[in-house]
Design a protein around this motif. Structure first.
Motif, PDB file in Angstrom:
ATOM      1  N   ASP A   1       0.853  -1.185   0.000  1.00 16.29           N
ATOM      2  CA  ASP A   1       0.000   0.000   0.000  1.00 16.29           C
ATOM      3  C   ASP A   1       0.891   1.238   0.000  1.00 16.29           C
ATOM      4  N   PRO A   2       0.994   1.952  -1.139  1.00 13.96           N
ATOM      5  CA  PRO A   2       1.869   3.125  -1.196  1.00 13.96           C
ATOM      6  C   PRO A   2       1.406   4.257  -0.280  1.00 13.96           C
ATOM      7  N   VAL A   3       0.120   4.314   0.042  1.00 12.69           N
ATOM      8  CA  VAL A   3      -0.378   5.349   0.955  1.00 12.69           C
ATOM      9  C   VAL A   3       0.128   5.083   2.373  1.00 12.69           C
ATOM     10  N   LYS A   4       0.066   3.824   2.808  1.00 11.43           N
ATOM     11  CA  LYS A   4       0.574   3.467   4.131  1.00 11.43           C
ATOM     12  C   LYS A   4       2.101   3.455   4.158  1.00 11.43           C
ATOM     13  N   GLY A   5       2.706   3.217   3.002  1.00 10.65           N
ATOM     14  CA  GLY A   5       4.155   3.231   2.910  1.00 10.65           C
ATOM     15  C   GLY A   5       4.822   1.905   3.208  1.00 10.65           C
TER      16      GLY A   5
ATOM     17  N   LEU B   1       0.373  -0.625 -16.037  1.00  5.99           N
ATOM     18  CA  LEU B   1       1.185  -0.592 -14.816  1.00  5.99           C
ATOM     19  C   LEU B   1       1.242  -1.968 -14.178  1.00  5.99           C
ATOM     20  N   ARG B   2       0.090  -2.614 -13.999  1.00  4.98           N
ATOM     21  CA  ARG B   2       0.048  -3.937 -13.370  1.00  4.98           C
ATOM     22  C   ARG B   2       0.873  -4.950 -14.147  1.00  4.98           C
ATOM     23  N   ARG B   3       0.755  -4.924 -15.468  1.00  3.07           N
ATOM     24  CA  ARG B   3       1.529  -5.852 -16.301  1.00  3.07           C
ATOM     25  C   ARG B   3       3.024  -5.569 -16.224  1.00  3.07           C
ATOM     26  N   SER B   4       3.369  -4.353 -15.808  1.00  3.56           N
ATOM     27  CA  SER B   4       4.773  -3.969 -15.658  1.00  3.56           C
ATOM     28  C   SER B   4       5.265  -4.158 -14.226  1.00  3.56           C
ATOM     29  N   GLY B   5       4.397  -4.669 -13.342  1.00  2.00           N
ATOM     30  CA  GLY B   5       4.784  -4.937 -11.964  1.00  2.00           C
ATOM     31  C   GLY B   5       4.611  -3.772 -11.018  1.00  2.00           C
ATOM     32  N   LEU B   6       3.866  -2.757 -11.419  1.00  2.00           N
ATOM     33  CA  LEU B   6       3.630  -1.572 -10.591  1.00  2.00           C
ATOM     34  C   LEU B   6       2.166  -1.496 -10.180  1.00  2.00           C
ATOM     35  N   ALA B   7       1.892  -0.756  -9.110  1.00  2.00           N
ATOM     36  CA  ALA B   7       0.522  -0.594  -8.651  1.00  2.00           C
ATOM     37  C   ALA B   7       0.064   0.858  -8.686  1.00  2.00           C
ATOM     38  N   ASP B   8       0.998   1.796  -8.639  1.00  2.00           N
ATOM     39  CA  ASP B   8       0.655   3.208  -8.564  1.00  2.00           C
ATOM     40  C   ASP B   8       1.871   4.015  -9.003  1.00  2.00           C
ATOM     41  N   LEU B   9       1.657   5.273  -9.332  1.00  2.00           N
ATOM     42  CA  LEU B   9       2.744   6.186  -9.702  1.00  2.00           C
ATOM     43  C   LEU B   9       2.540   7.506  -8.988  1.00  2.00           C
ATOM     44  N   GLN B  10       3.625   8.203  -8.730  1.00  5.11           N
ATOM     45  CA  GLN B  10       3.578   9.500  -8.071  1.00  5.11           C
ATOM     46  C   GLN B  10       3.961  10.598  -9.056  1.00  5.11           C
TER      47      GLN B  10
ATOM     48  N   HIS C   1       9.269  -1.898   3.240  1.00  4.96           N
ATOM     49  CA  HIS C   1       8.985  -0.492   3.485  1.00  4.96           C
ATOM     50  C   HIS C   1       9.141   0.299   2.185  1.00  4.96           C
ATOM     51  N   ALA C   2       8.368   1.368   2.041  1.00  2.00           N
ATOM     52  CA  ALA C   2       8.409   2.196   0.837  1.00  2.00           C
ATOM     53  C   ALA C   2       9.794   2.767   0.581  1.00  2.00           C
ATOM     54  N   ASN C   3      10.556   3.096   1.624  1.00  2.00           N
ATOM     55  CA  ASN C   3      11.905   3.641   1.416  1.00  2.00           C
ATOM     56  C   ASN C   3      12.819   2.633   0.735  1.00  2.00           C
ATOM     57  N   VAL C   4      12.690   1.366   1.084  1.00  2.00           N
ATOM     58  CA  VAL C   4      13.498   0.319   0.451  1.00  2.00           C
ATOM     59  C   VAL C   4      13.102   0.200  -1.019  1.00  2.00           C
ATOM     60  N   LEU C   5      11.818   0.270  -1.292  1.00  2.00           N
ATOM     61  CA  LEU C   5      11.325   0.209  -2.670  1.00  2.00           C
ATOM     62  C   LEU C   5      11.787   1.435  -3.462  1.00  2.00           C
ATOM     63  N   ARG C   6      11.746   2.615  -2.839  1.00  2.00           N
ATOM     64  CA  ARG C   6      12.208   3.834  -3.514  1.00  2.00           C
ATOM     65  C   ARG C   6      13.695   3.765  -3.852  1.00  2.00           C
ATOM     66  N   ASN C   7      14.488   3.136  -2.987  1.00  2.00           N
ATOM     67  CA  ASN C   7      15.915   2.978  -3.282  1.00  2.00           C
ATOM     68  C   ASN C   7      16.126   2.154  -4.548  1.00  2.00           C
ATOM     69  N   TYR C   8      15.172   1.310  -4.881  1.00  2.00           N
ATOM     70  CA  TYR C   8      15.212   0.527  -6.116  1.00  2.00           C
ATOM     71  C   TYR C   8      14.735   1.370  -7.308  1.00  2.00           C
ATOM     72  N   GLY C   9      14.040   2.474  -7.017  1.00  2.00           N
ATOM     73  CA  GLY C   9      13.571   3.365  -8.075  1.00  2.00           C
ATOM     74  C   GLY C   9      12.090   3.285  -8.355  1.00  2.00           C
ATOM     75  N   GLN C  10      11.315   2.632  -7.480  1.00  2.00           N
ATOM     76  CA  GLN C  10       9.876   2.526  -7.669  1.00  2.00           C
ATOM     77  C   GLN C  10       9.153   3.031  -6.424  1.00  2.00           C
ATOM     78  N   SER C  11       7.944   3.549  -6.639  1.00  2.00           N
ATOM     79  CA  SER C  11       7.146   4.007  -5.509  1.00  2.00           C
ATOM     80  C   SER C  11       6.063   3.005  -5.143  1.00  2.00           C
ATOM     81  N   SER C  12       5.907   1.981  -5.978  1.00  2.00           N
ATOM     82  CA  SER C  12       4.890   0.963  -5.707  1.00  2.00           C
ATOM     83  C   SER C  12       5.321  -0.349  -6.345  1.00  2.00           C
ATOM     84  N   VAL C  13       4.602  -1.401  -5.988  1.00  2.00           N
ATOM     85  CA  VAL C  13       4.817  -2.708  -6.587  1.00  2.00           C
ATOM     86  C   VAL C  13       3.471  -3.417  -6.603  1.00  2.00           C
TER      87      VAL C  13
END
Length: 188
Positions: free
Chosen positions: A25-29, A142-151, A45-57
């Motif tokens: 959940d990108p809102v919860k982080g 987005l879903r087919r690319s492995g993402l759930a949301d974008l900022q 955690h969202a910070n770990v995901l952001r270090n990879y370059g994504q804001s969601s999965v």
């Protein structure tokens, strides 16, 4: 993804594992990953995901992550790879049904930035760097690319085609991931 049966921790106590995103959940982080080897849920955690370059999965995406045992449980400390969910439950997008799969895949990756995206509406827009024309982003892409949301402002790499309604993304990659997978796109 190649499955490694014997996993060992490195000098920092980080163990590399393969698993599947239970939910994020990108809102919860944050969200959780379930390891292929079983065991407790792993906090992502969202910070770990952001270090990879994504804001969601996307839920059910396959991941390769580094984990550590902490006093609060097992947590992801690094993301090495994300693959889209293997089961596509969504119906094909009508804009793509008349196009050859090879045509879609052969479109070059282009550097872009998210203008806006509304998960509730299921779409948004991005702009390729140096071009103010809008590129349509559908949530199913987005879903087919492995993402759930974008900022807004998020850097991406997109495969873009001209559809019946104008320019539209057929694939979305995190900027850092695209640079690795399609390195010649970013060479001077």
């Amino acid at each position: 993804m190649t499955k490694v049966n014997v996993l060992t921790a490195d000098d920092d106590g980080v163990t590399r594992i393969f698993g599947e995103v239970k939910w994020f959940d990108p809102v919860k982080g944050f969200g959780f990953v379930v390891s292929e080897e079983g065991g407790p849920d792993i906090l992502l955690h969202a910070n770990v995901l952001r270090n990879y370059g994504q804001s969601s999965v996307a839920d059910a995406a396959r991941v390769e992550i580094g984990i550590q045992e902490t006093d609060r449980g097992v947590q992801a400390v690094e993301v090495y790879r994300i693959d889209p969910p293997t089961q596509q439950l969504a119906i094909p997008l009508s804009d793509f049904q008349d196009l050859d799969e090879e045509t879609i895949r052969s479109a070059p990756l282009e550097p872009a930035r998210v203008k806006w995206f509304d998960k509730g509406k299921g779409f948004g827009f991005a702009n390729v760097f140096g071009n103010s024309d809008d590129i349509f982003l559908h949530i199913e892409v987005l879903r087919r690319s492995g993402l759930a949301d974008l900022q807004p402002g998020e850097a991406l790499a997109l495969r873009v085609i001209e559809g019946r309604r104008g320019s539209m993304a057929t694939e979305v990659q995190a900027w850092e991931n695209a640079a690795i997978l399609d390195g010649d796109m970013f060479e001077d």
